[in-house]
Design a protein around this motif. Structure first.
Motif: not given
Length: 107
Positions: A78-105
């Motif tokens: 179902f899923w590939s064997g890989s994944y990406f995980a990154g820390s967003c300690g330096g980025a504002p959480p609102t910027a990360v949330k906006q990026y995720i919201e803007n995915q082409k669902r």
């Protein structure tokens, strides 16, 4: 994945996160991948959390959407064997949330 499958995937992943005393802050996806913003405690091993997120969601989504899923599996997985995980300690959480919201669902 369809919109309905992504909605169900989010429900499943929220439950898995809660089991790890983590919080799924943001979720979205496209037809072939998902993006998560997760706040998890330091005692949680990220690899174990990701393994559980992928394993539980794969089992449940395959069971609930079998006829759709079977046509789109990667070599039976179902899923590939890989994944990406990154820390967003330096980025504002609102910027990360906006990026995720803007995915082409998918609709």
């Amino acid at each position: 994945m369809t919109d309905a499958m992504l909605t169900r995937c989010e429900e499943i992943m929220r439950k898995v996160c809660a089991d790890f005393e983590a919080e799924l802050k943001q979720f979205n996806g496209e037809d072939d991948h998902v993006h998560l913003l997760v706040h998890y405690p330091p005692k949680v091993q990220l690899s174990k959390l990701v393994n559980s997120l992928k394993g539980v969601s794969a089992r449940m989504l395959r069971k609930e959407y079998d006829s759709h899923v079977r046509r789109h599996l990667w070599g039976g997985h179902f899923w590939s064997g890989s994944y990406f995980a990154g820390s967003c300690g330096g980025a504002p959480p609102t910027a990360v949330k906006q990026y995720i919201e803007n995915q082409k669902r998918p609709v």
